[in-house]
Design a protein around this motif. Sequence first.
Motif, short mmCIF file in Angstrom:
data_model
loop_
_atom_site.label_atom_id
_atom_site.label_comp_id
_atom_site.label_asym_id
_atom_site.label_seq_id
_atom_site.Cartn_x
_atom_site.Cartn_y
_atom_site.Cartn_z
N GLY A 37 0.66 -1.32 -0.02
CA GLY A 37 0.03 -0.13 0.42
C GLY A 37 0.79 0.85 -0.09
O GLY A 37 0.10 2.55 -0.41
N ALA A 38 2.12 1.49 0.37
CA ALA A 38 3.26 2.35 0.69
C ALA A 38 3.39 2.62 -1.17
O ALA A 38 3.20 1.83 -2.02
CB ALA A 38 4.41 2.39 1.22
N THR A 39 4.05 3.52 -1.74
CA THR A 39 4.36 4.48 -2.66
C THR A 39 6.45 4.78 -2.18
O THR A 39 5.97 4.92 -1.48
CB THR A 39 3.42 5.29 -3.67
OG1 THR A 39 3.79 6.30 -2.28
CG2 THR A 39 2.20 4.14 -3.73
N GLU A 40 6.54 4.47 -3.51
CA GLU A 40 8.25 4.97 -3.20
C GLU A 40 8.45 5.52 -4.75
O GLU A 40 8.07 5.76 -5.84
CB GLU A 40 8.80 3.80 -3.48
CG GLU A 40 10.70 4.39 -3.45
CD GLU A 40 11.70 3.37 -3.54
OE1 GLU A 40 12.73 3.28 -3.60
OE2 GLU A 40 10.87 2.12 -3.18
N ASP A 41 9.44 7.10 -4.34
CA ASP A 41 9.36 7.92 -5.41
C ASP A 41 10.49 7.21 -6.35
O ASP A 41 11.47 6.52 -6.29
CB ASP A 41 9.82 9.43 -4.88
CG ASP A 41 8.92 10.24 -4.41
OD1 ASP A 41 7.60 9.94 -4.23
OD2 ASP A 41 9.55 10.57 -3.97
N PHE A 42 10.02 7.74 -7.44
CA PHE A 42 10.98 6.78 -8.73
C PHE A 42 10.89 7.29 -9.90
O PHE A 42 10.36 8.29 -10.54
CB PHE A 42 10.44 5.27 -8.96
CG PHE A 42 11.50 5.39 -10.70
CD1 PHE A 42 12.59 3.58 -9.53
CD2 PHE A 42 11.60 4.88 -11.17
CE1 PHE A 42 13.29 3.37 -10.18
CE2 PHE A 42 12.14 4.06 -12.25
CZ PHE A 42 13.47 3.19 -12.04
N THR A 43 11.79 8.43 -10.06
CA THR A 43 12.32 8.84 -11.73
C THR A 43 13.09 8.19 -12.73
O THR A 43 14.45 7.66 -12.92
CB THR A 43 13.76 9.98 -11.47
OG1 THR A 43 13.16 10.76 -9.72
CG2 THR A 43 14.04 11.11 -12.25
N PHE A 44 12.32 8.22 -14.10
CA PHE A 44 12.64 7.65 -14.91
C PHE A 44 13.10 8.69 -16.11
O PHE A 44 12.26 9.86 -16.04
CB PHE A 44 11.33 7.23 -15.74
CG PHE A 44 11.95 7.01 -17.65
CD1 PHE A 44 12.67 5.22 -17.54
CD2 PHE A 44 11.51 7.02 -18.25
CE1 PHE A 44 13.03 5.82 -18.64
CE2 PHE A 44 11.58 7.10 -19.75
CZ PHE A 44 12.30 5.75 -19.76
N VAL A 45 13.87 9.02 -16.05
CA VAL A 45 14.63 9.93 -17.28
C VAL A 45 14.56 9.28 -19.10
O VAL A 45 14.86 8.11 -19.23
CB VAL A 45 16.75 10.22 -18.20
CG1 VAL A 45 16.79 11.14 -18.20
CG2 VAL A 45 16.29 10.68 -15.50
N SER A 46 13.89 10.08 -19.65
CA SER A 46 13.29 10.30 -20.98
C SER A 46 14.12 11.06 -21.89
O SER A 46 15.15 12.32 -22.08
CB SER A 46 11.57 10.62 -21.26
OG SER A 46 11.70 10.60 -22.44
N PHE A 47 14.86 10.43 -23.28
CA PHE A 47 15.46 11.18 -23.93
C PHE A 47 14.36 11.94 -25.08
O PHE A 47 15.16 12.72 -26.04
CB PHE A 47 16.52 10.68 -24.31
CG PHE A 47 16.27 9.55 -25.15
CD1 PHE A 47 14.77 9.83 -26.83
CD2 PHE A 47 16.06 7.95 -24.84
CE1 PHE A 47 14.41 8.53 -27.91
CE2 PHE A 47 15.16 6.81 -25.59
CZ PHE A 47 14.77 7.00 -27.18
N LEU A 48 12.90 12.04 -24.62
CA LEU A 48 12.23 12.93 -25.56
C LEU A 48 10.85 13.05 -24.54
O LEU A 48 10.98 12.63 -23.41
CB LEU A 48 11.56 12.00 -27.22
CG LEU A 48 12.71 12.23 -28.13
CD1 LEU A 48 12.26 10.89 -29.23
CD2 LEU A 48 13.16 13.05 -28.72
N PRO A 49 10.52 13.68 -24.82
CA PRO A 49 9.56 14.35 -24.20
C PRO A 49 8.29 13.76 -23.97
O PRO A 49 8.15 12.52 -24.71
CB PRO A 49 8.51 15.62 -24.97
CG PRO A 49 10.25 16.86 -24.92
CD PRO A 49 10.39 15.17 -25.89
N MET A 50 7.30 13.70 -23.15
CA MET A 50 6.25 12.70 -23.88
C MET A 50 5.10 12.78 -24.82
O MET A 50 3.76 12.75 -24.00
CB MET A 50 5.97 12.31 -22.00
CG MET A 50 6.54 11.49 -20.96
SD MET A 50 6.55 10.65 -21.44
CE MET A 50 7.92 10.01 -22.08
N ASP A 51 4.79 13.17 -25.66
CA ASP A 51 4.31 13.53 -27.06
C ASP A 51 4.91 12.38 -27.97
O ASP A 51 5.03 13.06 -29.18
CB ASP A 51 4.59 15.08 -27.13
CG ASP A 51 6.19 15.17 -27.35
OD1 ASP A 51 7.39 14.66 -27.75
OD2 ASP A 51 6.65 16.11 -27.68
#
Length: 347
Positions: A37-51
């Motif tokens: 039930g807990a959440t953990e912050d996670f960062t993903f690095v994208s080489f392009l915008p989410m478009d």
Amino acid sequence: MTHLTRAGFLRASGLTLLGGGALAACADDGAGGGQGGATEDFTFVSFLPMDTLTFAPEMVGIAGGHFAAEGLQTTVQVARGTPQALQSVLGGVAPLSRCATIDLATARTEQDQPLVNVGTIIRQPMLRLNYSLDRPIETAEDMVGLTIGIPSEGGTSEKSLLLMLMNGGVDPEQVTRQVVAQTPASWEMVRRGQLDGYISSTDMSLLVQAQHEDAAALNPGDVAPMPSDTQFYVTTEEALESHAEPIRAYLAAVRSACGSVLEDEGFTQTVATLREEYTFATLDDDAVARDGLAVQADGWTDGGAAPELLVTDMDLWLEGLEELERVGFVSGVEDAESWATNELLTP
């Protein structure tokens, strides 16, 4: 090689899909099932915008609640291209990104950077060569003496073009390359004869074809086999130890997100889910969105030939690296088996 149906592929991959419609993106209200039930912050690095539908796994993972179900509150940080994305991972800014085989091979052989492939997401060429039906381009030989537009000099797109030419038996020096933007202006340059064609993402190629009856596109993989033209999730050797469990959860969410797309015949629910969070030209056009998702799905599964989502075929991995060394893109490939692992794809 036997090609699976979507249903057969899902069974072979052993996927359990999320049901129903979209959940709240990155929820921290107990929706996460991966950590009690807990959440953990996670960062993903994208080489392009989410478009772009290139990142459909990430976008579906967020909009459809797949990351939240694995206990992750995922943030996407956009970098200015693959080199900056990899530097973010190497610098510890984020534990995970995506890159192509050539990017990891170059970092390993030229800079001795400890990058590791932890899951293959794209197994086919995803770039397209756009051209006019008035001046068709169907083979590598057809490009001799032509001018082809590329998004950036020395980038993945140019290297993919060079690889296609060399594997097709053409000296790249016989083809002029010109840097152009992936905008409608590039298509106008083709129409006016200032360019003979240009490289773009699948998304943009489908959009151009939808808008112009005289537009067509060539898949580089149809010209000649390109085993190195794959894309995967990448981390560092250090993060592989220190962030193993959140990376494992991220990859599980990606598999679930991809599985939901593969199960969605016609992609109607997937498009609706994506539109709850995102808007961009290729997603907003119904036909282009469906066609783009179909291309992505084929890329994830190699048209149904791959045995499991994200699992790296080590023989093909080594074949791709050997290809890059053979054509002179990299040299000094050693201990390449250690550059990839499937160990984070198990529960």
